[in-house]
Design a protein around this motif. Structure first.
Motif, PDB file in Angstrom:
ATOM      1  N   GLY A  17       0.677  -1.448   0.039  1.00 31.57           N
ATOM      2  CA  GLY A  17       0.232   0.017   0.454  1.00 31.57           C
ATOM      3  C   GLY A  17       1.058   0.889  -0.188  1.00 31.57           C
ATOM      4  N   GLY A  18       2.236   1.168   0.287  1.00 35.42           N
ATOM      5  CA  GLY A  18       3.030   2.410  -0.023  1.00 35.42           C
ATOM      6  C   GLY A  18       2.592   3.662   1.165  1.00 35.42           C
ATOM      7  N   SER A  19       2.979   4.873   0.412  1.00 39.56           N
ATOM      8  CA  SER A  19       2.605   6.025   1.826  1.00 39.56           C
ATOM      9  C   SER A  19       0.878   6.162   1.721  1.00 39.56           C
ATOM     10  CB  SER A  19       3.620   7.352   0.883  1.00 39.56           C
ATOM     11  OG  SER A  19       2.767   7.607  -0.448  1.00 39.56           O
ATOM     12  N   LEU A  20       0.485   5.946   1.213  1.00 38.03           N
ATOM     13  CA  LEU A  20      -0.940   5.767   1.262  1.00 38.03           C
ATOM     14  C   LEU A  20      -1.178   5.219   2.754  1.00 38.03           C
ATOM     15  CD1 LEU A  20      -3.394   5.873  -2.046  1.00 38.03           C
ATOM     16  CD2 LEU A  20      -2.705   7.885   0.028  1.00 38.03           C
ATOM     17  N   LYS A  21      -0.957   3.999   2.673  1.00 38.42           N
ATOM     18  CA  LYS A  21      -1.127   3.681   3.559  1.00 38.42           C
ATOM     19  C   LYS A  21      -0.361   3.395   5.182  1.00 38.42           C
ATOM     20  CE  LYS A  21      -1.601  -1.610   5.661  1.00 38.42           C
ATOM     21  NZ  LYS A  21      -1.054  -3.106   5.593  1.00 38.42           N
ATOM     22  N   TYR A  22       1.007   3.805   4.881  1.00 40.29           N
ATOM     23  CA  TYR A  22       1.402   3.711   5.949  1.00 40.29           C
ATOM     24  C   TYR A  22       1.903   5.191   6.568  1.00 40.29           C
ATOM     25  CZ  TYR A  22       3.101  -1.225   4.918  1.00 40.29           C
ATOM     26  OH  TYR A  22       3.556  -2.547   4.656  1.00 40.29           O
ATOM     27  N   PHE A  23       1.351   6.024   5.520  1.00 38.51           N
ATOM     28  CA  PHE A  23       1.988   7.227   6.396  1.00 38.51           C
ATOM     29  C   PHE A  23       0.431   8.184   5.841  1.00 38.51           C
ATOM     30  CE2 PHE A  23       5.705   5.968   4.921  1.00 38.51           C
ATOM     31  CZ  PHE A  23       6.390   5.256   6.187  1.00 38.51           C
ATOM     32  N   ASN A  24      -0.569   7.861   5.513  1.00 42.01           N
ATOM     33  CA  ASN A  24      -1.641   8.547   5.359  1.00 42.01           C
ATOM     34  C   ASN A  24      -1.261   9.698   4.686  1.00 42.01           C
ATOM     35  OD1 ASN A  24      -4.560   8.426   5.170  1.00 42.01           O
ATOM     36  ND2 ASN A  24      -4.517  10.168   6.565  1.00 42.01           N
ATOM     37  N   LEU A  25      -0.158   9.847   3.686  1.00 45.65           N
ATOM     38  CA  LEU A  25       0.232  10.112   2.292  1.00 45.65           C
ATOM     39  C   LEU A  25       0.093   9.813   0.667  1.00 45.65           C
ATOM     40  CD1 LEU A  25       2.764  12.197   4.283  1.00 45.65           C
ATOM     41  CD2 LEU A  25       0.950  13.420   4.117  1.00 45.65           C
ATOM     42  N   GLU A  26       0.113  10.825  -0.092  1.00 47.00           N
ATOM     43  CA  GLU A  26       0.547  10.289  -1.798  1.00 47.00           C
ATOM     44  C   GLU A  26       1.359  10.959  -2.237  1.00 47.00           C
ATOM     45  OE1 GLU A  26      -2.383  10.261  -5.583  1.00 47.00           O
ATOM     46  OE2 GLU A  26      -2.663  10.407  -3.877  1.00 47.00           O
ATOM     47  N   CYS A  27       2.483  10.507  -2.629  1.00 48.02           N
ATOM     48  CA  CYS A  27       4.022  11.045  -2.771  1.00 48.02           C
ATOM     49  C   CYS A  27       3.331  12.144  -3.757  1.00 48.02           C
ATOM     50  CB  CYS A  27       4.177  10.336  -4.055  1.00 48.02           C
ATOM     51  SG  CYS A  27       6.235  10.786  -3.439  1.00 48.02           S
ATOM     52  N   ASN A  28       4.414  13.586  -3.624  1.00 48.05           N
ATOM     53  CA  ASN A  28       4.596  14.761  -4.622  1.00 48.05           C
ATOM     54  C   ASN A  28       4.522  14.379  -5.615  1.00 48.05           C
ATOM     55  OD1 ASN A  28       3.164  16.057  -2.528  1.00 48.05           O
ATOM     56  ND2 ASN A  28       4.449  16.683  -1.261  1.00 48.05           N
ATOM     57  N   PHE A  29       5.789  13.567  -5.844  1.00 51.95           N
ATOM     58  CA  PHE A  29       5.836  12.674  -7.287  1.00 51.95           C
ATOM     59  C   PHE A  29       5.843  12.080  -8.086  1.00 51.95           C
ATOM     60  CE2 PHE A  29       9.458  15.077  -4.609  1.00 51.95           C
ATOM     61  CZ  PHE A  29       9.210  15.984  -4.909  1.00 51.95           C
ATOM     62  N   GLU A  30       6.077  11.990  -9.400  1.00 54.39           N
ATOM     63  CA  GLU A  30       6.256  10.769 -10.317  1.00 54.39           C
ATOM     64  C   GLU A  30       7.435  10.882 -10.744  1.00 54.39           C
ATOM     65  OE1 GLU A  30       4.844   7.312 -11.497  1.00 54.39           O
ATOM     66  OE2 GLU A  30       3.292   8.936 -10.772  1.00 54.39           O
ATOM     67  N   PRO A  31       7.919   9.708 -10.582  1.00 57.25           N
ATOM     68  CA  PRO A  31       7.791   8.038 -10.246  1.00 57.25           C
ATOM     69  C   PRO A  31       7.424   8.243  -8.943  1.00 57.25           C
ATOM     70  CG  PRO A  31       9.578   7.934 -11.179  1.00 57.25           C
ATOM     71  CD  PRO A  31       9.415   8.964 -11.490  1.00 57.25           C
ATOM     72  N   SER A  32       6.932   7.483  -7.893  1.00 59.63           N
ATOM     73  CA  SER A  32       7.010   7.984  -6.149  1.00 59.63           C
ATOM     74  C   SER A  32       7.716   7.666  -5.816  1.00 59.63           C
ATOM     75  CB  SER A  32       6.007   7.384  -6.123  1.00 59.63           C
ATOM     76  OG  SER A  32       6.807   5.109  -5.583  1.00 59.63           O
ATOM     77  N   CYS A  33       8.856   8.452  -4.333  1.00 61.20           N
ATOM     78  CA  CYS A  33       9.410   8.572  -4.003  1.00 61.20           C
ATOM     79  C   CYS A  33      10.730   6.732  -3.499  1.00 61.20           C
ATOM     80  CB  CYS A  33       9.492   8.748  -2.936  1.00 61.20           C
ATOM     81  SG  CYS A  33       9.263  10.453  -2.559  1.00 61.20           S
ATOM     82  N   SER A  34       9.394   5.865  -3.398  1.00 60.72           N
ATOM     83  CA  SER A  34       9.946   4.528  -3.470  1.00 60.72           C
ATOM     84  C   SER A  34      10.574   3.766  -4.837  1.00 60.72           C
ATOM     85  CB  SER A  34       8.706   3.690  -3.057  1.00 60.72           C
ATOM     86  OG  SER A  34       7.592   3.473  -3.506  1.00 60.72           O
ATOM     87  N   GLU A  35       9.238   4.338  -5.735  1.00 60.65           N
ATOM     88  CA  GLU A  35      10.322   3.469  -7.283  1.00 60.65           C
ATOM     89  C   GLU A  35      11.416   4.256  -8.144  1.00 60.65           C
ATOM     90  OE1 GLU A  35      10.090   1.586 -10.377  1.00 60.65           O
ATOM     91  OE2 GLU A  35       9.396   1.523  -8.873  1.00 60.65           O
TER      92      GLU A  35
END
Length: 74
Positions: A17-35
């Motif tokens: 679930g990435g940042s939405l699940k663990y931090f209740n935030l959506e990444c500001n960037f594309e690609p996401s910070c994890s990607e």
């Protein structure tokens, strides 16, 4: 070996679930910070990849971001 574990951990975080699940935030960037971090580690190795990923994550700090910023790994 450690590089492979880091990449596997990132994929597990993303599948979970990435940042939405663990931090209740959506990444500001594309690609996401994890990607982005995944790609950086894969391309540049663990040490440089983690540094690049950390620098990206520290810039991801706008909870009211409306439009994602395009910031591909070069």
């Amino acid at each position: 070996m450690v590089k492979g574990l880091a990449l596997a951990a990132i994929r597990k975080y993303q599948r979970g679930g990435g940042s939405l699940k663990y931090f209740n935030l959506e990444c500001n960037f594309e690609p996401s910070c994890s990607e982005y971090t995944y790609q950086a580690i894969d391309k540049y190795g663990l040490v440089k990849g983690v540094k690049l990923g950390w620098n990206r994550i520290t810039r991801c700090n706008d909870p009211d971001c409306v439009k994602k910023h395009q910031d591909p790994l070069l």
